[in-house]
Design a protein around this motif. Sequence first.
Motif, PDB file in Angstrom:
ATOM      1  N   THR A   1      43.738  45.815  37.600  1.00 32.77           N
ATOM      2  CA  THR A   1      43.692  44.463  38.152  1.00 32.77           C
ATOM      3  C   THR A   1      42.661  44.375  39.274  1.00 32.77           C
ATOM      4  O   THR A   1      42.359  45.371  39.944  1.00 32.77           O
ATOM      5  N   PHE A   2      42.149  43.174  39.445  1.00 33.00           N
ATOM      6  CA  PHE A   2      41.218  42.891  40.529  1.00 33.00           C
ATOM      7  C   PHE A   2      41.695  41.627  41.244  1.00 33.00           C
ATOM      8  O   PHE A   2      42.240  40.715  40.615  1.00 33.00           O
ATOM      9  N   GLY A   3      41.517  41.577  42.518  1.00 32.00           N
ATOM     10  CA  GLY A   3      41.906  40.396  43.275  1.00 32.00           C
ATOM     11  C   GLY A   3      41.272  40.418  44.652  1.00 32.00           C
ATOM     12  O   GLY A   3      40.478  41.308  44.987  1.00 32.00           O
ATOM     13  N   MET A   4      41.648  39.449  45.442  1.00 34.17           N
ATOM     14  CA  MET A   4      41.088  39.382  46.791  1.00 34.17           C
ATOM     15  C   MET A   4      42.013  38.574  47.694  1.00 34.17           C
ATOM     16  O   MET A   4      42.574  37.558  47.283  1.00 34.17           O
ATOM     17  N   ASP A   5      42.172  39.061  48.906  1.00 37.56           N
ATOM     18  CA  ASP A   5      42.815  38.302  49.964  1.00 37.56           C
ATOM     19  C   ASP A   5      41.720  37.759  50.882  1.00 37.56           C
ATOM     20  O   ASP A   5      40.689  38.417  51.110  1.00 37.56           O
ATOM     21  N   VAL A   6      41.953  36.570  51.415  1.00 40.20           N
ATOM     22  CA  VAL A   6      40.949  35.896  52.231  1.00 40.20           C
ATOM     23  C   VAL A   6      41.590  35.393  53.512  1.00 40.20           C
ATOM     24  O   VAL A   6      42.708  34.855  53.496  1.00 40.20           O
ATOM     25  N   LYS A   7      40.907  35.594  54.638  1.00 39.69           N
ATOM     26  CA  LYS A   7      41.279  34.971  55.901  1.00 39.69           C
ATOM     27  C   LYS A   7      40.076  34.176  56.383  1.00 39.69           C
ATOM     28  O   LYS A   7      38.986  34.728  56.556  1.00 39.69           O
ATOM     29  N   TYR A   8      40.280  32.878  56.601  1.00 40.56           N
ATOM     30  CA  TYR A   8      39.163  32.020  56.990  1.00 40.56           C
ATOM     31  C   TYR A   8      39.591  31.118  58.134  1.00 40.56           C
ATOM     32  O   TYR A   8      40.624  30.448  58.067  1.00 40.56           O
ATOM     33  N   GLY A   9      38.802  31.112  59.194  1.00 40.49           N
ATOM     34  CA  GLY A   9      39.057  30.236  60.331  1.00 40.49           C
ATOM     35  C   GLY A   9      38.571  28.832  60.034  1.00 40.49           C
ATOM     36  O   GLY A   9      37.368  28.547  60.127  1.00 40.49           O
ATOM     37  N   ILE A  10      39.487  27.953  59.677  1.00 43.57           N
ATOM     38  CA  ILE A  10      39.124  26.571  59.354  1.00 43.57           C
ATOM     39  C   ILE A  10      38.577  25.871  60.588  1.00 43.57           C
ATOM     40  O   ILE A  10      37.581  25.155  60.536  1.00 43.57           O
ATOM     41  N   THR A  11      39.252  26.065  61.697  1.00 47.79           N
ATOM     42  CA  THR A  11      38.782  25.590  62.995  1.00 47.79           C
ATOM     43  C   THR A  11      38.920  26.749  63.969  1.00 47.79           C
ATOM     44  O   THR A  11      39.283  27.859  63.592  1.00 47.79           O
ATOM     45  N   ASP A  12      38.650  26.471  65.248  1.00 45.01           N
ATOM     46  CA  ASP A  12      38.742  27.526  66.251  1.00 45.01           C
ATOM     47  C   ASP A  12      40.142  28.109  66.349  1.00 45.01           C
ATOM     48  O   ASP A  12      40.323  29.274  66.704  1.00 45.01           O
ATOM     49  N   ASN A  13      41.166  27.300  66.077  1.00 49.59           N
ATOM     50  CA  ASN A  13      42.539  27.745  66.274  1.00 49.59           C
ATOM     51  C   ASN A  13      43.364  27.818  64.993  1.00 49.59           C
ATOM     52  O   ASN A  13      44.522  28.220  65.049  1.00 49.59           O
ATOM     53  N   PHE A  14      42.794  27.426  63.866  1.00 50.96           N
ATOM     54  CA  PHE A  14      43.573  27.401  62.631  1.00 50.96           C
ATOM     55  C   PHE A  14      42.931  28.295  61.581  1.00 50.96           C
ATOM     56  O   PHE A  14      41.712  28.280  61.396  1.00 50.96           O
ATOM     57  N   THR A  15      43.800  29.070  60.914  1.00 48.26           N
ATOM     58  CA  THR A  15      43.340  30.071  59.962  1.00 48.26           C
ATOM     59  C   THR A  15      43.990  29.854  58.604  1.00 48.26           C
ATOM     60  O   THR A  15      45.183  29.558  58.512  1.00 48.26           O
ATOM     61  N   LEU A  16      43.190  30.014  57.550  1.00 51.33           N
ATOM     62  CA  LEU A  16      43.697  29.984  56.191  1.00 51.33           C
ATOM     63  C   LEU A  16      43.827  31.419  55.696  1.00 51.33           C
ATOM     64  O   LEU A  16      42.883  32.211  55.788  1.00 51.33           O
ATOM     65  N   ASP A  17      45.022  31.768  55.185  1.00 50.39           N
ATOM     66  CA  ASP A  17      45.261  33.056  54.530  1.00 50.39           C
ATOM     67  C   ASP A  17      45.567  32.770  53.064  1.00 50.39           C
ATOM     68  O   ASP A  17      46.463  31.968  52.766  1.00 50.39           O
ATOM     69  N   ALA A  18      44.865  33.442  52.173  1.00 49.24           N
ATOM     70  CA  ALA A  18      45.098  33.217  50.746  1.00 49.24           C
ATOM     71  C   ALA A  18      45.098  34.547  50.020  1.00 49.24           C
ATOM     72  O   ALA A  18      44.342  35.469  50.376  1.00 49.24           O
ATOM     73  N   THR A  19      45.944  34.657  49.035  1.00 52.26           N
ATOM     74  CA  THR A  19      45.897  35.799  48.120  1.00 52.26           C
ATOM     75  C   THR A  19      45.563  35.259  46.740  1.00 52.26           C
ATOM     76  O   THR A  19      46.294  34.435  46.181  1.00 52.26           O
ATOM     77  N   LEU A  20      44.400  35.645  46.233  1.00 54.89           N
ATOM     78  CA  LEU A  20      43.890  35.168  44.954  1.00 54.89           C
ATOM     79  C   LEU A  20      44.147  36.252  43.910  1.00 54.89           C
ATOM     80  O   LEU A  20      43.777  37.408  44.097  1.00 54.89           O
ATOM     81  N   VAL A  21      44.749  35.895  42.829  1.00 54.44           N
ATOM     82  CA  VAL A  21      45.196  36.854  41.811  1.00 54.44           C
ATOM     83  C   VAL A  21      46.032  37.931  42.499  1.00 54.44           C
ATOM     84  O   VAL A  21      45.625  39.084  42.621  1.00 54.44           O
ATOM     85  N   PRO A  22      47.215  37.581  42.984  1.00 54.46           N
ATOM     86  CA  PRO A  22      48.018  38.513  43.789  1.00 54.46           C
ATOM     87  C   PRO A  22      48.375  39.784  43.019  1.00 54.46           C
ATOM     88  O   PRO A  22      48.564  39.772  41.808  1.00 54.46           O
ATOM     89  N   ASP A  23      48.476  40.865  43.773  1.00 48.96           N
ATOM     90  CA  ASP A  23      48.890  42.148  43.208  1.00 48.96           C
ATOM     91  C   ASP A  23      49.907  42.766  44.156  1.00 48.96           C
ATOM     92  O   ASP A  23      49.569  43.176  45.263  1.00 48.96           O
ATOM     93  N   PHE A  24      51.168  42.797  43.734  1.00 47.58           N
ATOM     94  CA  PHE A  24      52.233  43.354  44.561  1.00 47.58           C
ATOM     95  C   PHE A  24      52.793  44.632  43.928  1.00 47.58           C
ATOM     96  O   PHE A  24      53.935  45.003  44.167  1.00 47.58           O
ATOM     97  N   SER A  25      51.978  45.306  43.123  1.00 46.71           N
ATOM     98  CA  SER A  25      52.465  46.459  42.364  1.00 46.71           C
ATOM     99  C   SER A  25      52.844  47.626  43.257  1.00 46.71           C
ATOM    100  O   SER A  25      53.614  48.495  42.835  1.00 46.71           O
ATOM    101  N   GLN A  26      52.327  47.692  44.493  1.00 45.02           N
ATOM    102  CA  GLN A  26      52.643  48.814  45.355  1.00 45.02           C
ATOM    103  C   GLN A  26      53.704  48.477  46.393  1.00 45.02           C
ATOM    104  O   GLN A  26      53.941  49.252  47.325  1.00 45.02           O
ATOM    105  N   ALA A  27      54.376  47.328  46.236  1.00 44.99           N
ATOM    106  CA  ALA A  27      55.517  47.023  47.101  1.00 44.99           C
ATOM    107  C   ALA A  27      56.629  48.023  46.821  1.00 44.99           C
ATOM    108  O   ALA A  27      56.848  48.454  45.688  1.00 44.99           O
ATOM    109  N   GLY A  28      57.347  48.432  47.868  1.00 49.26           N
ATOM    110  CA  GLY A  28      58.339  49.489  47.743  1.00 49.26           C
ATOM    111  C   GLY A  28      59.551  49.083  46.928  1.00 49.26           C
ATOM    112  O   GLY A  28      59.809  47.906  46.668  1.00 49.26           O
ATOM    113  N   PHE A  29      60.325  50.097  46.496  1.00 46.79           N
ATOM    114  CA  PHE A  29      61.570  49.856  45.790  1.00 46.79           C
ATOM    115  C   PHE A  29      62.576  49.163  46.709  1.00 46.79           C
ATOM    116  O   PHE A  29      62.651  49.450  47.908  1.00 46.79           O
ATOM    117  N   ASP A  30      63.372  48.269  46.138  1.00 45.15           N
ATOM    118  CA  ASP A  30      64.497  47.705  46.873  1.00 45.15           C
ATOM    119  C   ASP A  30      65.613  48.748  46.968  1.00 45.15           C
ATOM    120  O   ASP A  30      65.827  49.533  46.038  1.00 45.15           O
TER     121      ASP A  30
END
Length: 850
Positions: A262-291
């Motif tokens: 799989t391929f994907g990307m997370d993005v953090k972008y400062g929309i303004t001086d004080n506001f930030t956009l966080d996005a996960t594009l094509v999310p990959d959670f395969s390495q999240a730990g066992f419950d």
Amino acid sequence: MNIRSFFILFTFCFFSVALSQENTVLTKDKKTLNITRASKKPKIDGVLDDKIWENAEIATGFIQFRPDIGNTLPTEQRTEVKMSYDDDAIYVAAYLYDDPTKIMKQLTTRDNFGQNDFFAVVLNPNNDAQNDTQFFVFSSGQQADAIANPSIGEDFSWNAVWQSAVQIVNDGWIVEIEIPYRTLRFPDQEEPTWGLQFHRHFRRDRSQYTWNEFDPTQGNIGLYHGELKGLKNLKPPVRLNLYPFSTGILNSFDGDTETDLTFGMDVKYGITDNFTLDATLVPDFSQAGFDRVVLNLGPFEQTFSEQRQFFTEGVDLFSKGDLFFSRRVGNAPSGQLDLDDNEEADIPDEVKVLNAVKVSGRTKKGLGVGIFNAITEKTYATITRSEEIFDENNEVIDTLITKRRELVEPFTNYNILVVDQQFNGNSSISLINTNVMREGEFRDGNATALVTNLQNKRNTYVINAEAKMSNVNYQNADSETGFSSFFYIGKTHGNLRYSFDHRFADTKYEINDLGLNFRNNFNNFGADIWYQIFEPKGNLNSYRINAWVNYRNLANPGVFTGLNFGGRYFAQTKKLNAYGFNFNIEPGKQYDYFESRDGRAFIYENIVSVGGFYSSNYNKVFAFDIDGGIFKIFEDGRDLFGYNIFLSPRVRPNDKLLMIYSFSLNMANGQRGYATFEDDQPILGERNRKRITNTISANYTFNPFNSVALTFRHYWDTVNYDNELFTLLDNGRLTTEQGYTVDNVSGSPNINFSTWNIDLSYSWQFAPGSFLTALYRNQLFNFDTMSEDSYSESLGTLFDQPIQHTISVRLQYFLDFNGIKSIFKKRDNPHNGQANNFFSSRNRRFGINS
């Protein structure tokens, strides 16, 4: 006047008196550090030979607040801090004088404090006492960082990319730090004043000091910051950070092997001086730990903590009002299937998240806004139908197998909107709305909360209040609107403190489309009182004694359900050992309206539980934790008795290796509860239950950038019912008159439940914010009715089950837009030689060559 009206009137009068008291100044005059602009960027290597440090102003005179208050350090342990800045970053240099043989420096993973001395820088660009950004550097060279405010405390799930280096010298240790402006949020500022605080922690005696004096007996810590002056013409950078990643996965189970890339990307972008956009594009959670799965015998759903990084980082605004339970996004499908007796369904365990986006930030005037959106794809169950084919003599000659797909989760959109206004340096008011929209005839959900946290200016009393409404649109049935509220008032200063609270939810309050409430229909009151010390007394560094009482009712009908009261004592000795004990009593008849699953009360009486713990000093090579308790019921005709034991030794043979083993045993004999459903009624039984859990964890950290971790867990749980089973009478009592037994109900209620997990991982941080993570996991699971099997017999059965193997390798790289721009500028400049290439400068900033 009813009890609710009296309670509200009492608390209103209580707080009015508190607010009317004369305001006092919490702190002495704030310290000020004047910063100067650097003409040349320092090399972050822990060697303070850069020109900018020669004439920089020194911050010193640190004052203790734990365990003593007001002490100062001797000259040979003094702390001296200098700061500078340029167009890209804030720079910090700290000389922490000490005997180097006494400095504790365990190598740990990021954000794991371990047995380390540390130095911390706290910055608050708004200087509002509420929104801090914290940067910690351990004596081992590792980092930790957090955002903090009075509502959430310290949130270490937040991670930034910044540089630091440590050097151990013959009279102490040195820290050098570069904090890029991309890690902070601030507008254009000509001559700003920032909130500033420094912390220094000595792990050997757990003492902690601050540059600006802090009084832990009163007020939130942000009110005690000093001030940073001298900054001029700050221009926030373009805050665009990219985290492209790729994951290779191999899964093997019961002879079937699957691979995926799989391929994907997370993005953090400062929309303004004080506001930030966080996005996960094509999310990959395969390495999240066992419950950490356990057997759930209760009437409420089993839940687990969030382990997906996108949903744990930067969610402080969205957590207000407790309307957001992130595991709902991508959880098991919500649809229900109506199956015939000859049908079986294969239902996916989770729904695929297509993408998720967060936008959050806060203005200079304290207005915070958060927007969250996630979408999940359609999910289908595979239904297998078996139909027997008969001949003319009505004998089975064949079986016809057919399969079909049925939608169990449509395309779904999850949304959150939060508006939060902070004021007075210690208070806030928030409005939160969550909304879940599903395609087609599946249910939709909406919830709204108004949340306030009010503290008087003296920081001596606090009120927390919440009013919530929910609406569920069932599409093919009438929608339902519910209400819930929470009210808390308490004293927040001095040694003696107390609080009162009230919790209410009607029968239609339902937020489980995006939130989490285990039950509704309650009207509960509680009171707490506690006494604690803030300075050592006798042989103790600290102790705390608290007591509580809770009075519980149903909201509709307004009937009593239960009462409990108890107490707890906690203490830490000057040798850094901790111990404590607790007790809880439920006197008289208690009415459980949920255990039966049909809304009728199940009565039990007079339960008493007591327990205690001891935790030895983790600074030593060998340490241990032991915890235990017993409980017993005092009720005619019953002999319920149980106990629990927890033992966890740990060994730290050197600063690189830590090994922890944990064993827990829980026994309950004579417990009564729901067993099965027969003839349209709940069947209850008396049961003996035994649970044993073994866990092993080991971490070997080669250096701050390379580590290996092993986690093992085996959980075994058996439930064995007495042969005679009960039905529930309308008066809440149980009877065996209907003759139900374990042998004559459909399906034995006895249970033998076992799980096994191994998790082995290697992590390499090969560049700032960039990681290579290799992971191996295996998992075993067994569920049957052999409740009388021994531990070894159950383990043998477990190993007869197919085992799941998972191998994954994930590569994540950090790209900063400003760093990319600077590369091309250098390439375009004919005066830049090969020595200034990107990789060399990156390594120097990261301290790899130090």
